[in-house]
Design a protein around this motif. Structure first.
Motif, short mmCIF file in Angstrom:
data_model
loop_
_atom_site.label_atom_id
_atom_site.label_comp_id
_atom_site.label_asym_id
_atom_site.label_seq_id
_atom_site.Cartn_x
_atom_site.Cartn_y
_atom_site.Cartn_z
N ILE A 34 1.01 -1.15 0.01
CA ILE A 34 0.07 -0.05 0.05
C ILE A 34 0.71 1.31 -0.05
CG2 ILE A 34 -1.99 1.06 1.14
CD1 ILE A 34 -2.34 -1.40 2.62
N GLU A 35 0.82 2.25 -0.92
CA GLU A 35 1.37 3.39 -0.87
C GLU A 35 0.57 4.59 -0.65
OE1 GLU A 35 3.94 6.36 -4.01
OE2 GLU A 35 3.64 4.14 -4.66
N GLY A 36 0.85 5.47 0.14
CA GLY A 36 0.19 6.67 0.41
C GLY A 36 -0.42 6.78 1.60
N GLN A 37 -0.55 7.98 2.35
CA GLN A 37 -1.11 8.22 3.76
C GLN A 37 -2.72 7.89 3.72
OE1 GLN A 37 0.32 11.97 5.39
NE2 GLN A 37 1.87 12.31 3.81
N ARG A 38 -3.31 8.48 2.66
CA ARG A 38 -4.85 8.30 2.94
C ARG A 38 -5.10 6.67 2.58
NH1 ARG A 38 -8.11 11.28 -1.69
NH2 ARG A 38 -6.57 10.32 -2.96
N GLU A 39 -4.38 6.20 1.65
CA GLU A 39 -4.62 4.66 1.45
C GLU A 39 -4.31 3.62 2.73
OE1 GLU A 39 -3.17 6.77 -0.69
OE2 GLU A 39 -4.32 6.53 -2.52
N ILE A 40 -3.01 3.97 3.39
CA ILE A 40 -2.91 3.35 4.55
C ILE A 40 -3.88 3.48 5.69
CG2 ILE A 40 -1.17 3.12 6.42
CD1 ILE A 40 1.05 3.68 4.30
N SER A 41 -4.16 4.68 6.06
CA SER A 41 -5.37 5.06 6.78
C SER A 41 -6.68 4.39 6.63
CB SER A 41 -5.40 6.67 6.96
OG SER A 41 -6.54 6.90 7.70
N LEU A 42 -7.02 4.34 5.25
CA LEU A 42 -8.12 3.66 4.96
C LEU A 42 -8.05 2.09 5.37
CD1 LEU A 42 -9.03 5.55 1.57
CD2 LEU A 42 -10.37 5.69 3.75
N ALA A 135 -12.19 2.58 -10.74
CA ALA A 135 -13.38 3.48 -10.88
C ALA A 135 -14.80 2.74 -10.39
CB ALA A 135 -13.47 3.88 -12.35
N LEU A 136 -14.79 1.60 -10.77
CA LEU A 136 -16.04 0.87 -10.00
C LEU A 136 -16.06 0.83 -8.57
CD1 LEU A 136 -16.26 -2.23 -12.62
CD2 LEU A 136 -17.89 -0.53 -12.12
N LEU A 137 -14.84 0.73 -7.90
CA LEU A 137 -14.83 0.74 -6.54
C LEU A 137 -15.20 2.24 -5.98
CD1 LEU A 137 -11.72 -1.74 -5.89
CD2 LEU A 137 -14.00 -2.08 -5.61
N ARG A 138 -14.70 3.17 -6.57
CA ARG A 138 -14.84 4.61 -6.40
C ARG A 138 -16.57 4.88 -6.27
NH1 ARG A 138 -10.47 8.40 -9.28
NH2 ARG A 138 -11.58 9.64 -8.26
N THR A 139 -17.00 4.48 -7.43
CA THR A 139 -18.46 4.44 -7.58
C THR A 139 -19.37 3.88 -6.43
OG1 THR A 139 -18.27 4.84 -10.03
CG2 THR A 139 -20.53 4.21 -9.28
N ALA A 140 -18.81 2.33 -6.37
CA ALA A 140 -19.64 1.67 -5.21
C ALA A 140 -19.30 2.37 -4.00
CB ALA A 140 -18.85 0.34 -5.18
N ASP A 141 -18.00 3.07 -3.54
CA ASP A 141 -17.87 3.62 -2.22
C ASP A 141 -19.01 5.00 -2.21
OD1 ASP A 141 -16.20 4.63 0.12
OD2 ASP A 141 -16.42 6.08 -0.95
N ALA A 142 -18.93 5.74 -3.12
CA ALA A 142 -19.89 6.98 -3.37
C ALA A 142 -21.27 6.26 -3.14
CB ALA A 142 -19.64 7.60 -4.59
N ALA A 143 -21.66 5.28 -3.57
CA ALA A 143 -23.07 4.95 -3.34
C ALA A 143 -23.18 4.03 -2.10
CB ALA A 143 -23.46 3.99 -4.53
N ASN A 161 -1.96 -0.96 -8.96
CA ASN A 161 -2.63 0.05 -9.63
C ASN A 161 -4.13 -0.04 -9.58
OD1 ASN A 161 -0.34 0.95 -11.63
ND2 ASN A 161 -0.35 -0.92 -12.61
N ILE A 162 -4.69 -0.85 -8.92
CA ILE A 162 -5.88 -0.98 -8.64
C ILE A 162 -6.16 -0.25 -7.44
CG2 ILE A 162 -8.00 -2.29 -7.50
CD1 ILE A 162 -7.15 -4.49 -9.67
N ILE A 163 -5.14 -0.31 -6.30
CA ILE A 163 -5.44 0.67 -5.19
C ILE A 163 -5.05 2.14 -5.60
CG2 ILE A 163 -4.19 0.88 -2.78
CD1 ILE A 163 -3.24 -1.89 -3.14
N ILE A 167 -8.28 4.98 -5.31
CA ILE A 167 -7.91 5.98 -4.35
C ILE A 167 -8.14 5.53 -2.90
CG2 ILE A 167 -7.80 8.09 -5.85
CD1 ILE A 167 -10.26 8.67 -4.74
N GLY A 168 -7.80 4.16 -2.81
CA GLY A 168 -8.17 3.47 -1.38
C GLY A 168 -9.53 2.92 -1.29
N CYS A 169 -10.34 3.00 -2.34
CA CYS A 169 -11.53 2.53 -2.09
C CYS A 169 -11.67 1.03 -2.34
CB CYS A 169 -12.74 2.86 -3.14
SG CYS A 169 -12.92 4.62 -2.77
N LEU A 170 -10.47 0.37 -2.54
CA LEU A 170 -10.29 -1.14 -2.26
C LEU A 170 -10.68 -1.42 -0.76
CD1 LEU A 170 -9.53 -3.93 -3.53
CD2 LEU A 170 -7.09 -3.23 -2.79
N PHE A 171 -10.31 -0.54 -0.03
CA PHE A 171 -10.46 -1.00 1.52
C PHE A 171 -11.78 -0.46 2.15
CE2 PHE A 171 -5.83 0.39 0.44
CZ PHE A 171 -5.49 -0.78 0.28
#
Length: 268
Positions: A34-42, A135-143, A161-163, A167-171
């Motif tokens: 996992i790379e990134g502060q937001r992603e690790i936090s999520l 993008a699908l995971l981001r949409t799912a998170d938004a909904a 690349n999915i993570i 933008i961390g919505c995998l988590f």
């Protein structure tokens, strides 16, 4: 406790490179990056267990790292790495100075438990492009969907690349994977209506009632849904289009269908 790593030849750095590049190594080691502060936090909020954290002190201080992982349920090994090593490991253009390894979760649909009595689920069959999956995971998170099922995945879900693209919505999503038939069996056993995005024997998407237990199924832009799904849908649905071509990006189509279902449910 923190340690310092200065060499590219360090075994931990070599393993990180392999985890970054190779799905089979991720599966063998049961770890991913996992790379990134937001992603690790999520990831921490999503119940993932970190094993090691690697940070570059010229970008992110030890104190900032400590705050970031403060809510992790158990101690984590900390390693300070040089800017040169960090740049070699990082796969994002914008840098935040931190990476972590985390333990893979068991995403098998056979072990999945639904918490909602009237679930709204997105099923993506055979998605291949990390950008589309993200993008699908981001949409799912938004909904705030109850689940995202990936049928016959062509790409490792823990691909960096999915993570990145999610933008961390995998988590932040409840995700399960399995064969198309495994997922169909799960949905039918739970008495969930299956709406397939397909042109065959379809009706306009806004004519259907999505207030009952619902799964919206999208396929690839190239081949659409498999016969397995087409032969088990409650109803096939389509988005009316006035252009020359008869297809759109899968994540855009999924967003239209999902938010129609959310509209009918009063966006609850």
């Amino acid at each position: 406790m923190q340690n310092q790593i200065h060499s590219f030849q360090n075994p931990k750095i070599k393993l990180l490179n392999q985890l970054k590049e190779k799905s089979r190594i991720r599966k063998k080691e049961k770890l991913f990056i996992i790379e990134g502060q937001r992603e690790i936090s999520l990831a921490i909020r999503g119940g993932y267990i970190l094993k090691q954290v690697y940070y570059c002190s010229s970008i992110l201080s030890f104190e900032e790292v400590s705050i970031l992982i403060n809510h992790h349920p158990e101690p984590v090994e900390l390693f300070e790495i040089t800017p040169e090593i960090y740049q070699k490991l990082a796969y994002r253009e914008t840098t935040e100075g931190i990476l972590a390894t985390a333990i893979l979760k068991d995403l098998d649909i056979k072990n999945f438990k639904l918490s909602s009595k009237i679930p709204l689920i997105l099923v993506a069959e055979a998605p291949e492009k990390p950008g589309n999956i993200g993008a699908l995971l981001r949409t799912a998170d938004a909904a705030q969907l109850d689940a995202v099922f990936i049928a016959n995945p062509k790409t490792d879900i823990y691909n960096p690349n999915i993570i990145r693209s999610s933008i961390g919505c995998l988590f932040t999503n409840n995700i399960a994977t399995g064969s198309s038939l495994d997922i169909i069996n799960f949905l039918r056993h739970q008495n969930i209506n299956i709406y397939g995005a397909a042109l065959q024997a379809s009706v306009n998407y806004h004519t259907q009632d999505y207030t009952k237990p619902t799964a919206i199924v999208v396929g690839t832009e190239a081949t659409g849904l498999s016969e397995d799904f087409l032969s088990h849908t409650t109803q096939n649905i389509k988005i009316p289009m006035n252009g020359i071509i008869d297809s759109m990006n899968v994540s855009v189509a999924a967003g239209i269908l999902i938010f129609e279902a959310k509209r009918q449910r009063g966006f609850n």
